[in-house]
Design a protein around this motif. Structure first.
Motif, short mmCIF file in Angstrom:
data_model
loop_
_atom_site.label_atom_id
_atom_site.label_comp_id
_atom_site.label_asym_id
_atom_site.label_seq_id
_atom_site.Cartn_x
_atom_site.Cartn_y
_atom_site.Cartn_z
N UNK A 294 62.62 -109.59 19.30
CA UNK A 294 61.45 -109.70 18.95
C UNK A 294 60.81 -108.36 18.55
N UNK A 295 59.49 -108.36 17.75
CA UNK A 295 58.89 -107.14 17.23
C UNK A 295 57.46 -107.67 17.20
N UNK A 296 56.79 -106.69 17.48
CA UNK A 296 55.24 -106.98 17.33
C UNK A 296 54.64 -106.62 15.89
N UNK A 297 55.61 -105.73 15.11
CA UNK A 297 55.16 -105.14 13.91
C UNK A 297 55.57 -106.02 12.69
N UNK A 298 56.67 -106.96 13.00
CA UNK A 298 57.19 -107.99 11.81
C UNK A 298 58.17 -107.17 11.02
N UNK A 299 58.55 -106.05 11.25
CA UNK A 299 59.63 -105.23 10.50
C UNK A 299 60.75 -105.61 10.79
N UNK A 300 62.00 -105.45 10.08
CA UNK A 300 63.05 -105.82 10.32
C UNK A 300 63.73 -105.26 11.69
N UNK A 301 64.76 -106.07 12.40
CA UNK A 301 65.19 -105.96 13.64
C UNK A 301 66.08 -104.48 13.47
N UNK A 302 66.09 -103.82 14.48
CA UNK A 302 67.34 -102.61 14.35
C UNK A 302 68.22 -102.61 15.93
N UNK A 303 68.92 -101.90 15.98
CA UNK A 303 69.71 -101.58 17.10
C UNK A 303 69.36 -100.64 18.09
N UNK A 304 69.02 -101.08 19.38
CA UNK A 304 68.69 -100.23 20.42
C UNK A 304 69.54 -99.98 21.63
N UNK A 305 70.65 -100.20 21.27
CA UNK A 305 71.70 -100.09 22.35
C UNK A 305 72.03 -98.86 22.66
N UNK A 306 71.65 -97.86 21.82
CA UNK A 306 72.07 -96.35 22.13
C UNK A 306 70.83 -95.82 22.89
N UNK A 307 69.89 -96.44 23.26
CA UNK A 307 68.64 -95.82 23.79
C UNK A 307 69.10 -95.72 25.21
N UNK A 308 68.65 -94.77 25.98
CA UNK A 308 68.79 -94.53 27.32
C UNK A 308 67.90 -95.61 28.33
N UNK A 309 66.60 -95.73 27.94
CA UNK A 309 65.95 -96.71 28.63
C UNK A 309 66.37 -97.95 28.59
N UNK A 310 67.18 -98.37 27.44
CA UNK A 310 67.98 -100.09 27.42
C UNK A 310 69.15 -99.69 28.41
N UNK A 311 69.77 -98.69 28.57
CA UNK A 311 70.99 -98.32 29.38
C UNK A 311 70.70 -98.37 30.89
N UNK A 312 69.30 -97.97 31.08
CA UNK A 312 68.90 -97.93 32.51
C UNK A 312 68.46 -99.17 33.20
N UNK A 313 68.03 -99.89 32.40
CA UNK A 313 67.73 -101.53 32.73
C UNK A 313 68.77 -102.20 32.87
N UNK A 314 69.85 -102.30 31.77
CA UNK A 314 71.09 -102.86 32.17
C UNK A 314 71.92 -102.39 33.15
N UNK A 315 71.56 -101.09 33.58
CA UNK A 315 72.39 -100.68 34.37
C UNK A 315 72.09 -101.00 35.98
N UNK A 316 70.90 -101.83 36.14
CA UNK A 316 70.17 -102.26 37.45
C UNK A 316 68.98 -101.46 37.75
N UNK A 317 68.53 -100.48 36.99
CA UNK A 317 67.32 -99.88 37.39
C UNK A 317 66.19 -100.82 37.15
#
Length: 364
Positions: free
Chosen positions: A122-145
């Motif tokens: 989901x996005x608030x700006x209505x633009x096409x979706x993209x890949x965020x799996x390489x982002x550190x904040x994403x890895x931190x959350x999925x890592x249990x933080x």
């Protein structure tokens, strides 16, 4: 013989007046200068303590503000992550909620969700979706933080951005994905570093890797800025071990740093000249007052020295006249009630005695 005697008398007069003058000046200047130095030194110490306390208080105040601001945004993420529209993990249900977030909070330019595989949902700006799996904040959350954070070049804005992220957890604490908000650093600087210290004081907020999050002067470039070389962090260009005075790009500053609850670093700094401007002005005023006082002391000491030396010189001249046989010399100082008057009366008695002795000798 007369010239030699006159020279001796003049030298004696010179020595008396200036010996008295120097003695009086030493007696006056030493305690006066000592008191001035002690007063300036203690005043400087007190002013230094006030500057340090002001830096600490401002840093602690801003640290609380940053923590409150961060906790507010984290609560915002937690509350929205618990909404059925977000938990449903359907973009059609999520997008209106995410759009409401950016409309309500002006410093947030993008609110979005990410699936566990890293794909944007989901996005608030209505633009096409993209890949965020390489982002550190994403890895931190999925890592249990409990939260994710990162300063990066935003894919949407192409500008330095600060990202906060929280997990989307359903029943059984199962992680359905990540909800995140993105904020430009310019807007963040305006929001959390409004406090100014004089004309030159400001705050700098850095993340846990010393990358710039917010700058009190709004100096956020189009590239990620690493502040690891800041003298407060590196402890370089420090004037002494216990000092809070540093040199930054050839300019002296006073600065203090503190860690926030999220592990970020907040630095509050101010130009040295402005911080000590009042102290320096007080020191200049005290020095001017000292010079005026010294000039007054010199004038008074000179007048007193003349007042003391003049009758002594007069009595010396009269004694010299008597030694030459002039026993009719008039002694003006006889009327004084001090030691000089007593000396004058003794010389007068000596002159009378000599007159009487000469009279007896002539009668024989």
């Amino acid at each position: 013989m007369v010239d030699s005697t006159a020279t001796e008398k003049d030298g004696a007069g010179f020595k008396i007046i200036y010996q008295i003058l120097i003695t009086m000046l030493v007696i006056a200047i030493i305690p006066l200068g000592g008191l001035w130095y002690i007063g300036i030194h203690k005043s400087r110490q007190q002013w230094t303590a006030n500057i340090y306390r002001n830096l600490v208080e401002n840093t602690e105040h801003l640290t609380r503000s940053v923590d409150d601001w961060t906790n507010m945004n984290l609560r915002l993420l937690e509350q929205n992550a618990a909404l059925p529209a977000i938990l449903g993990m359907d973009s059609n249900g999520q997008n209106p909620v995410l759009k409401a977030v950016t409309d309500t909070y002006e410093w947030i330019y993008l609110a979005f969700t990410i699936l566990p595989d890293g794909q944007n949902l989901g996005r608030s700006d209505g633009k096409p979706v993209t890949f965020y799996g390489d982002r550190e904040y994403f890895k931190q959350v999925l890592g249990g933080k409990p939260m994710g954070q990162q300063v990066l070049l935003g894919k949407t804005s192409n500008k330095p951005a600060f990202i906060l992220a929280k997990p989307i957890k359903g029943e059984g604490a199962k992680n359905h994905g990540v909800i995140a908000i993105a904020m430009t650093l310019e807007d963040l600087s305006k929001t959390i570093t409004k406090t100014r210290i004089g004309e030159t004081g400001y705050a700098i907020l850095l993340d846990d890797t010393n990358r710039l999050i917010a700058h009190g002067q709004g100096e956020v470039s189009s590239e990620l800025q690493d502040f690891s070389s800041h003298p407060v962090l590196s402890q370089r260009n420090r004037f002494d071990h216990d000092s809070f005075v540093f040199e930054d790009n050839g300019k002296k500053i006073v600065a203090f740093s503190k860690r926030t609850g999220q592990g970020w670093t907040l630095i509050v700094q101010q130009d040295y000249k402005e911080a000590y401007a009042a102290a320096d002005q007080a020191q200049r005023n005290a020095l001017l007052l000292l010079l005026v006082t010294l000039a007054t002391v010199i004038v008074i000491a000179y007048l007193l020295a003349r007042r003391l030396s003049t009758p002594i010189r007069n009595l010396t001249l009269i004694a010299d006249e008597i030694s030459r046989g002039n026993l009719n010399a008039v002694i003006k100082e006889k009327g004084r009630s001090d030691e000089i008057g007593a000396l004058a009366r003794a010389i007068d008695r000596m002159g009378v005695s000599l007159q009487m002795a000469f009279e007896r000798l002539r009668k024989r």
